[in-house]
Enzyme design. Structure first.
Site, short mmCIF file in Angstrom:
data_model
loop_
_atom_site.label_atom_id
_atom_site.label_comp_id
_atom_site.label_asym_id
_atom_site.label_seq_id
_atom_site.Cartn_x
_atom_site.Cartn_y
_atom_site.Cartn_z
CD GLU A 194 43.43 24.18 50.69
OE1 GLU A 194 44.27 25.10 50.68
OE2 GLU A 194 42.55 24.07 49.82
CD GLU A 317 38.51 25.01 50.76
OE1 GLU A 317 39.15 25.65 49.90
OE2 GLU A 317 38.84 24.97 51.96
O1 AHR Z 1 38.35 29.14 49.44
C1 AHR Z 1 39.49 29.91 49.56
C2 AHR Z 1 40.69 29.12 50.07
O2 AHR Z 1 41.04 28.13 49.16
C3 AHR Z 1 40.51 28.37 51.36
O3 AHR Z 1 40.69 29.16 52.48
C4 AHR Z 1 41.58 27.34 51.31
O4 AHR Z 1 41.28 26.20 52.06
C5 AHR Z 1 41.73 27.09 49.81
O5 AHR Z 1 43.05 27.12 49.41
#
Ligand code: AHR
Length: 514
Positions: A194, A317
């Site tokens: 990110e 994610e």
């Molecule tokens: O999954 C929780 C968080 O969400 C992770 O650490 C991050 O990469 C995303 O914003």
């Protein structure tokens, strides 16, 4: 006259329901598409709340049965899902993680503050060696996420060398001193996480240059070269996919995209995990349409910038994100898991299958006790969530060959001014040779009947499993662990037709017979 009118209205209603029932799923078994990579069913485990500590790692001295510190019950439950891959150590945690703090005797490792998640002590008990022990126990592949946020290219390069070097280098010898002779097999390695946000608040062009710079120094033996992953865009933003695929060339195999789903669609005031109205049921499920659209646009970009199809898209994610469970540490991202989450997962799977050409990995956030978890633990007990069961139903799709599946007369499901297709379907030829169908009926109130056709014919029968429950927010709890569990499902052809009856708010996965 009035009587005749009433009879006419009744007749029209009967005809309308007959038309509405005429839903057909047509699968073209002779037009195989791309393979659905098993890593589409990957998992994400971050140093966050009780996701790792307590949830999975209890340490070798714990009274909770464990193998070298990893809970036996949790590992056994995860093995049932055939977890193909685990991403670690974050997430945002990875953006501040220094690998040297997680090696050597555990008692001597530094205790830090987990500044990202809850401000709690991080004793580094789980480090590189422990992580690889977990993936080896699971029989899964390892995805290590490097720190570009507060690290350096040298630190990142040395971590890779520590894990993969074969010869007598100082770092290989240090690994041996710490108990591991053979190199670890690193299947995937990400350069940052990110980077548009917690990983450094960069612009895509700046990160693309940083990636080119850092990736230059990431070297491994040829037989242990991971697939290298660049941190990509968020939600519906495809700019990162475009910029990265245009400008990066070396040590570059995939772009990681993230997208979470909140009932309100907003970061602030996300909405509740339980006790929600039907408007929040459909607002969650319908957002998977946005993900489908983002993947279509990403594929168009990649097909233009990477026509040789060297690059993959990793949805590394995804999942539901609600307001934190009342009374919990908000930095621990604890939330309940209900039937709605199971359907959300299955809808994601169907979309990922439809984009199997580019989507070669996805990682649900997260594996245990955090966000849309598979498992919730409490001391020495655990409960399997509805999401766990959705993953279990879909295991035959790992490494299966996708097949075109088209729904004719798909009913529209509408609540207020939000609408979505009532039924979502996927089909694939699995490694066991059988044809599998996955179906989701998103309508919270109405069952649906559909006929199944494979090519031009109706199969003889289908057999598999159904996941549903009485309430939209039905959940499994320690005291009631079987509120949402799979049930047997089957249907036989009659009169040359095979009809499947999908209950309201359900997932059905079946193998086709004959
Ligand atoms: O999954 C929780 C968080 O969400 C992770 O650490 C991050 O990469 C995303 O914003």
């Amino acid at each position: 006259m009035k009587k005749q009118l009433l009879a006419l209205v009744a007749m029209l209603a009967v005809n309308a329901s007959a038309l509405a029932a005429d839903i057909k799923l047509v699968v073209n078994a002779d037009q195989p598409g791309p393979v659905i990579h098993r890593n589409v069913y990957g998992q994400f485990a971050e140093h966050l709340g009780t996701g790792i500590y307590e949830g999975m790692w209890v340490g070798p001295e714990s009274k909770i049965p464990n193998v070298r510190g990893w809970r036996k019950d949790v590992v056994a439950a995860l093995k049932e899902l055939k977890v193909p891959l685990v991403r670690w150590p974050g997430g945002c945690f990875a953006d501040e993680y220094h690998w040297r703090e997680g090696i050597g005797p555990r008692g001597k490792r530094p205790v830090k503050v987990n500044t990202t998640w809850g401000g709690v002590p991080e004793n580094n008990a789980v480090g590189t060696h422990e992580f690889f022990d977990l993936v080896e126990q699971l029989g899964a592949e390892a995805y290590v996420n490097g720190n570009m946020g507060t690290g350096s290219p040298q630190e990142m390069a040395e971590w890779l060398e520590y894990m993969t070097a074969e010869g007598k280098s100082t770092l290989a010898e240090l690994r041996r001193k710490n108990g591991r002779d053979k190199p670890f097999r690193v299947h995937y390695f990400a350069v940052g996480n990110e980077t548009w946000g917690c990983g450094g608040n960069m612009r895509p062009e700046y990160y693309a240059d940083m990636y080119r710079h850092w990736a230059t120094f990431l070297k491994t033996p040829e037989n242990n070269r991971p697939k290298f992953i660049a941190s990509g865009g968020n939600d519906t933003d495809t700019t990162w996919t475009d910029v990265l695929s245009k400008s990066v060339r070396f040590n570059f195999d995939a772009i990681a995209h993230h997208a979470y789903t909140f009932p309100s669609g907003k970061w602030e005031g996300k909405g509740s995990a339980v006790g929600f109205p039907e408007g929040e049921w459909i607002s969650m499920l319908s957002q998977v349409g946005k993900i489908d659209d983002t993947l279509t646009r990403s594929t168009t970009i990649l097909d233009k910038n990477d026509p040789q199809k060297r690059l993959a898209l990793y949805f590394d994610e995804w999942g539901s994100w609600y307001d934190p469970e009342p009374g919990s540490n908000p930095g621990f991202l604890v939330q309940r898991n209900t039937l709605r989450d199971a359907l959300l997962a299955a809808l994601h799977f169907n979309v990922f299958h439809a984009h199997a050409d580019r989507v070669k990995m996805s990682n649900v956030a997260q594996m245990v006790n955090v966000l849309q978890a598979m498992i919730l633990t409490s001391k020495d007990k655990l409960v399997l969530t509805p999401t766990y069961h959705a993953f279990a139903l879909y295991t035959p799709f790992q490494d299966a060959t996708s097949l075109p599946a088209k729904i004719e007369n798909n009913p529209v499901y509408k609540v207020g001014n939000v609408e979505m297709p009532g039924i979502s379907a996927t089909a694939a030829r699995a490694k066991d040779g059988k044809l599998y169908i996955g179906l989701v009926n998103s309508n919270a109130n109405e069952a649906a009947e559909l006929t199944l056709q494979v090519g031009a014919t109706a199969p003889k029968a289908v057999k598999g499993q159904l996941l549903t429950a009485g309430a939209m927010d039905a959940q499994n709890e320690l005291s009631k662990p079987a509120q949402v569990v799979p049930q047997a499902f089957e249907a036989q052809a009659a009169g040359g037709k095979l009809t499947l009856k999908l209950p309201a708010k359900s997932i059905v996965v079946v193998a086709v017979e004959g």
